[in-house]
Design an enzyme around this catalytic site. Structure first.
Site, PDB file in Angstrom:
ATOM      1  N   GLN A  41       0.811  -1.220   0.000  1.00 47.48           N
ATOM      2  CA  GLN A  41       0.000   0.000   0.000  1.00 47.48           C
ATOM      3  C   GLN A  41       0.845   1.270   0.000  1.00 47.48           C
ATOM      4  O   GLN A  41       0.615   2.193  -0.789  1.00 47.48           O
ATOM      5  CB  GLN A  41      -0.935   0.008   1.216  1.00 47.48           C
ATOM      6  CG  GLN A  41      -1.932  -1.140   1.201  1.00 47.48           C
ATOM      7  CD  GLN A  41      -2.879  -1.084   2.384  1.00 47.48           C
ATOM      8  OE1 GLN A  41      -4.057  -0.834   2.238  1.00 47.48           O
ATOM      9  NE2 GLN A  41      -2.368  -1.332   3.576  1.00 47.48           N
ATOM     10  N   TYR A  97       4.801  -9.922  15.677  1.00 50.52           N
ATOM     11  CA  TYR A  97       4.960  -8.880  14.667  1.00 50.52           C
ATOM     12  C   TYR A  97       5.582  -7.628  15.270  1.00 50.52           C
ATOM     13  O   TYR A  97       6.576  -7.088  14.759  1.00 50.52           O
ATOM     14  CB  TYR A  97       3.608  -8.555  14.039  1.00 50.52           C
ATOM     15  CG  TYR A  97       3.595  -7.272  13.249  1.00 50.52           C
ATOM     16  CD1 TYR A  97       4.336  -7.144  12.078  1.00 50.52           C
ATOM     17  CD2 TYR A  97       2.851  -6.170  13.678  1.00 50.52           C
ATOM     18  CE1 TYR A  97       4.338  -5.961  11.355  1.00 50.52           C
ATOM     19  CE2 TYR A  97       2.850  -4.984  12.951  1.00 50.52           C
ATOM     20  CZ  TYR A  97       3.592  -4.889  11.791  1.00 50.52           C
ATOM     21  OH  TYR A  97       3.592  -3.703  11.083  1.00 50.52           O
ATOM     22  N   ALA A 147       7.902  -5.087   4.631  1.00 49.93           N
ATOM     23  CA  ALA A 147       7.773  -5.670   5.975  1.00 49.93           C
ATOM     24  C   ALA A 147       6.941  -6.942   5.910  1.00 49.93           C
ATOM     25  O   ALA A 147       6.151  -7.134   4.987  1.00 49.93           O
ATOM     26  CB  ALA A 147       7.118  -4.675   6.937  1.00 49.93           C
ATOM     27  N   TYR A 148       7.140  -7.792   6.889  1.00 47.67           N
ATOM     28  CA  TYR A 148       6.243  -8.922   7.121  1.00 47.67           C
ATOM     29  C   TYR A 148       5.134  -8.398   8.016  1.00 47.67           C
ATOM     30  O   TYR A 148       5.373  -8.048   9.175  1.00 47.67           O
ATOM     31  CB  TYR A 148       7.008 -10.055   7.805  1.00 47.67           C
ATOM     32  CG  TYR A 148       6.205 -11.316   8.031  1.00 47.67           C
ATOM     33  CD1 TYR A 148       6.413 -12.443   7.241  1.00 47.67           C
ATOM     34  CD2 TYR A 148       5.242 -11.398   9.042  1.00 47.67           C
ATOM     35  CE1 TYR A 148       5.688 -13.607   7.445  1.00 47.67           C
ATOM     36  CE2 TYR A 148       4.509 -12.544   9.249  1.00 47.67           C
ATOM     37  CZ  TYR A 148       4.733 -13.654   8.449  1.00 47.67           C
ATOM     38  OH  TYR A 148       4.001 -14.810   8.663  1.00 47.67           O
ATOM     39  N   THR A 149       3.916  -8.292   7.485  1.00 49.54           N
ATOM     40  CA  THR A 149       2.831  -7.627   8.218  1.00 49.54           C
ATOM     41  C   THR A 149       1.657  -8.542   8.564  1.00 49.54           C
ATOM     42  O   THR A 149       0.635  -8.052   9.041  1.00 49.54           O
ATOM     43  CB  THR A 149       2.300  -6.435   7.403  1.00 49.54           C
ATOM     44  OG1 THR A 149       1.839  -6.902   6.129  1.00 49.54           O
ATOM     45  CG2 THR A 149       3.382  -5.388   7.199  1.00 49.54           C
ATOM     46  N   THR A 163       5.920   0.650  13.199  1.00 49.07           N
ATOM     47  CA  THR A 163       4.529   0.418  13.593  1.00 49.07           C
ATOM     48  C   THR A 163       4.227   0.817  15.030  1.00 49.07           C
ATOM     49  O   THR A 163       5.119   0.802  15.895  1.00 49.07           O
ATOM     50  CB  THR A 163       4.195  -1.084  13.422  1.00 49.07           C
ATOM     51  OG1 THR A 163       2.872  -1.361  13.913  1.00 49.07           O
ATOM     52  CG2 THR A 163       5.170  -1.956  14.201  1.00 49.07           C
ATOM     53  N   ASP A 167      14.570  -9.057  -2.230  1.00 49.51           N
ATOM     54  CA  ASP A 167      14.176  -9.693  -0.976  1.00 49.51           C
ATOM     55  C   ASP A 167      15.122  -9.156   0.085  1.00 49.51           C
ATOM     56  O   ASP A 167      16.306  -9.517   0.111  1.00 49.51           O
ATOM     57  CB  ASP A 167      14.298 -11.210  -1.104  1.00 49.51           C
ATOM     58  CG  ASP A 167      13.967 -11.945   0.182  1.00 49.51           C
ATOM     59  OD1 ASP A 167      13.737 -11.273   1.216  1.00 49.51           O
ATOM     60  OD2 ASP A 167      13.974 -13.191   0.172  1.00 49.51           O
ATOM     61  N   LYS A 207       9.349  -6.078  14.479  1.00 52.17           N
ATOM     62  CA  LYS A 207       9.538  -4.723  13.959  1.00 52.17           C
ATOM     63  C   LYS A 207      10.425  -3.907  14.893  1.00 52.17           C
ATOM     64  O   LYS A 207      11.287  -3.148  14.436  1.00 52.17           O
ATOM     65  CB  LYS A 207       8.186  -4.037  13.777  1.00 52.17           C
ATOM     66  CG  LYS A 207       7.386  -4.552  12.588  1.00 52.17           C
ATOM     67  CD  LYS A 207       8.055  -4.231  11.257  1.00 52.17           C
ATOM     68  CE  LYS A 207       8.038  -2.743  10.958  1.00 52.17           C
ATOM     69  NZ  LYS A 207       8.725  -2.450   9.652  1.00 52.17           N
TER      70      LYS A 207
END
Length: 301
Positions: free
Chosen positions: A11, A124, A59-61, A100, A35, A128
Site C-alpha cells: 500500500q 509482529y 515488511a512482514y505484516t 509500527t 528480498d 519490527k
C-alpha cells in the site's frame, strides 16, 4: 534525487509511486527484485542503483500468521532492516524506515510519544522493534524511523475494502469497539514522507545525534474499529458504493479472539512529525472520504 523504495506492490510503496515529485528518480522494487532478507541481493541492488536515499516500506505484516511463522517475520523485519542499514552505512545513504504502533503494548490512555518505552505484545511488534533497534544502532542520525498505524489505501487489501465487501455480502456485522487508534490513509503518509525526504536531502540543519530520529504519523483524530466501520458504511451509502446499510454491532475484542494479541490503545502523537515535515495531519474521516472517492473512481474506470 534517486530514491530506492522497497516493498513495491504494498500500500505505502504504491502511494509513494503515485505522489512522487518530478525531480525524484524512483526505483521501486518488490520482493521479486529485492528480498531484503537476502543480504547479497541487498548489496547487489545498492551497487547497481547507487541511491541517494532509501525508503523501507517492505515488511512482514501478517500479524496473526507471525505467531507461528516467527522465523520469517524476524528474517524480514529484523534481518532485512539490518541488511538495508548496513548497505546504507557502506555507501553513505540516508534511510527512512517505516515501523509500527505495535511496538507499544497499548496500556496507556494518552497518545504515545516518540520516546515512550516500547513493549510489544505480539511477534509482529517484537520483530519490527528488533529491526528498528538494528537501524538505530547501525545508522544513528542517518536514519529516520516512522511509526504508523491502521494503514489503508485504494490499492491492496485493508480494513476499508474488507468492510465494503462484507457490508455488501452480510446481513449484519460485529466489529470490535474496545481497541482504539487512528486510521492512516497511505497517500497522506506518502506525502509526509516525500516532504521529509526532500528536507533530508537538501538540508543538514537538524542536530546530529547518536540516535535515529523517531517520528509518529497517522491521520488526526481517534476512533475504535467499530467507529471506523460505521464511518465506512455511512460514506459508502452517501457515495453510492453500497445499496443498503446493515446493522453493525459493537463487540468486545474478547468476543473475536485472534492468534496475536492487539494493543487496546494505539493513538500516537504526531506533533514532532508535523514539525519535522511541515505537513499537517488531516482528520481520519476526511481522509477516508477522499480515499473512497478515489476507490470509486478506480472501480468505475
Amino acid at each position: 534525487m534517486k530514491v530506492l523504495v522497497t516493498g513495491r506492490g504494498g500500500q505505502l510503496a504504491w502511494e509513494l509511486e503515485q505522489t512522487k515529485a518530478d525531480n525524484i528518480e524512483l526505483i521501486s522494487l518488490g520482493i521479486e527484485e529485492l528480498d531484503i532478507s537476502d543480504q547479497q541481493q541487498v548489496n547487489d541492488v545498492f551497487t547497481k542503483h547507487a541511491p541517494d536515499m532509501v525508503i523501507n516500506a517492505a515488511a512482514y505484516t501478517a500479524v496473526d500468521k507471525a505467531e507461528k511463522d516467527k522465523e520469517t517475520a524476524y528474517a524480514v523485519n529484523e534481518l532485512g532492516s539490518e541488511y538495508l542499514a548496513l548497505a546504507c552505512k557502506k555507501l553513505n545513504v540516508k534511510l527512512i524506515h517505516v515501523s509500527t504502533d505495535f511496538v507499544f503494548d497499548g496500556t496507556k490512555t494518552t497518545p504515545y510519544q516518540t520516546d515512550d518505552k516500547p513493549n510489544p505484545i505480539n511477534v509482529y511488534g517484537a520483530s519490527k522493534l528488533a529491526g528498528d533497534i538494528k537501524v538505530n544502532d547501525i545508522l544513528g542520525s542517518d536514519a529516520t524511523i516512522i511509526r504508523t498505524a491502521w494503514v489503508y489505501s485504494a490499492n491492496g487489501n485493508n480494513f476499508v475494502k474488507t468492510m465494503l465487501r462484507l457490508m455488501a455480502e452480510k446481513e449484519q456485522l460485529g466489529i470490535v469497539y474496545d481497541q482504539v487508534g487512528t486510521p492512516t490513509w497511505a497517500k497522506g503518509l506518502a506525502k509526509m514522507i516525500w516532504a521529509l525526504a526532500e528536507q533530508e536531502f537538501i538540508s543538514e540543519s537538524r542536530q546530529l545525534t547518536a540516535d535515529s530520529r523517531i517520528l509518529h504519523w497517522t491521520d488526526a483524530g481517534v476512533c475504535s474499529w467499530y467507529d471506523f466501520a460505521i464511518a465506512i458504511q455511512e460514506l459508502a451509502i452517501e457515495k453510492g458504493m453500497l445499496d443498503k446499510s446493515i446493522p453493525v454491532r459493537p463487540i468486545p475484542a474478547s468476543s473475536y479472539p485472534t492468534p496475536a494479541a492487539r494493543p487496546s490503545f494505539s493513538v500516537i502523537d504526531k506533533a514532532t512529525a508535523e514539525q519535522a515535515s511541515g505537513v499537517e495531519t488531516i482528520h481520519w474521516r476526511k481522509q477516508l472520504s477522499a480515499m473512497m472517492d478515489e476507490l470509486k473512481q478506480h472501480e468505475a474506470s
